[in-house]
Design an enzyme around this catalytic site. Structure first.
Site, PDB file in Angstrom:
ATOM      1  CG  HIS A  85      -1.858   1.161   1.252  1.00 22.80           C
ATOM      2  ND1 HIS A  85      -3.055   1.169   0.567  1.00 22.80           N
ATOM      3  CD2 HIS A  85      -1.770   2.376   1.858  1.00 22.80           C
ATOM      4  CE1 HIS A  85      -3.673   2.326   0.762  1.00 22.80           C
ATOM      5  NE2 HIS A  85      -2.909   3.083   1.540  1.00 22.80           N
ATOM      6  CG  HIS A 100       1.892   7.579   0.471  1.00 18.63           C
ATOM      7  ND1 HIS A 100       1.289   8.785   0.185  1.00 18.63           N
ATOM      8  CD2 HIS A 100       0.903   6.741   0.879  1.00 18.63           C
ATOM      9  CE1 HIS A 100      -0.009   8.687   0.416  1.00 18.63           C
ATOM     10  NE2 HIS A 100      -0.269   7.462   0.842  1.00 18.63           N
ATOM     11  CE  LYS A 120      -2.457   9.048  -3.017  1.00 16.71           C
ATOM     12  NZ  LYS A 120      -2.984   8.126  -2.023  1.00 16.71           N
TER      13      LYS A 120
END
Length: 272
Positions: free
Chosen positions: A146, A162, A208
């Site tokens: 993730h 990220h 995103k």
């Protein structure tokens, strides 16, 4: 503590020397939806010195990026080879000064076992053990996937994602379209010479709308910082200050055992 991690991140890249980025325009203001605008005609990354990727922790990290099904709901199957790659990555990072400092601190706080082998098992559980994300009945996700690799939900929305190395490599392959930087009334203007950026991008067929990443830091720095926040401050925004940054590290648990998500949010630059 975080300042000490930062000071010992010897593998961090130098902006303008080891890499250059092009911020271009501001992304659309919408936080959760995409309004179709594109504030950046060119890629985010102008240049990255890829010799950096030959360093042991970078090499081990990059080998993990192709081990996942991005769509949530698609069950993950971890092969013996992939499991070995996970362990090889942990073996590499626990030898770095950054991770040793974090480990020592966590042992003092009685949050981690003293033995390096037991600590690696703890890291494995937190980051690599699979769990079922919301709406899925079978294990389809992990903290590592993730946060560092990124996932898609329903093919339309990008969640997680990220990490700058994954962003750079995916952009190079043509899978990322950088849409511009994200700022609101309270956030400072981003800076191409700084190591943190909020941005908008599309990946595969998803968008995103707003993501936040460190740029140019080593995998071991992020792993150390996020593990520290996960174990010391469950389900919180953790305020940290180091170098010229005041940040909040958002860190959500999943079932109290695994990382659900974690990422940095820039609060302000500290004048130095």
């Amino acid at each position: 503590m975080v300042q000490e991690l930062w000071d010992n991140d010897v593998n961090r890249l130098k902006p303008g020397k080891d890499y250059r980025i092009s911020l271009q325009g501001k992304a659309g203001d919408t936080m959760l939806t995409y309004d179709g605008s594109d504030g950046a005609a060119s890629p985010l990354f102008i240049f990255v010195d890829e010799n950096i990727f030959k360093k042991e922790t970078f090499l081990a990290f990059i080998s993990l990026l192709d081990n996942y099904e991005s769509d949530t709901g698609e069950p993950e199957v971890v092969t013996p080879e992939e499991e070995a790659e996970n362990h090889k990555f942990l073996d590499a990072i626990v030898e770095t000064q950054t991770m040793k400092i974090a480990h020592r601190y966590l042992v003092q706080k009685q949050l981690s076992p003293q033995s390096t082998e037991d600590f690696k098992q703890q890291l494995y559980r937190i980051w690599f053990e699979l769990y079922a994300r919301k709406g899925s009945s079978r294990p389809d996700s992990s903290g590592f996937e993730h946060v560092f690799v990124g996932e898609t939900r329903g093919g339309r929305t990008v969640i997680g994602f990220h990490n700058w190395i994954q962003l750079y490599l995916q952009e190079k392959l043509g899978h990322i379209d950088y849409k511009g930087y994200s700022v609101n009334a309270n956030s400072p203007q981003p800076d191409e010479e700084k190591h943190i950026l909020a941005l908008q991008f599309s990946w595969k067929n998803g968008i995103k709308p707003k993501g936040s990443i460190f740029i140019g830091v080593s995998p071991e720095f992020e792993f150390a910082l996020y593990t520290l926040c996960f174990l010391t401050s469950p389900n919180e925004r953790v305020k940290v200050s180091f170098s010229v940054y005041e940040l909040e590290i958002v860190c959500h648990h999943y079932n109290q055992k695994h990382i659900g998500t974690t990422y940095p949010v820039l609060v302000k630059y500290l004048t130095k």
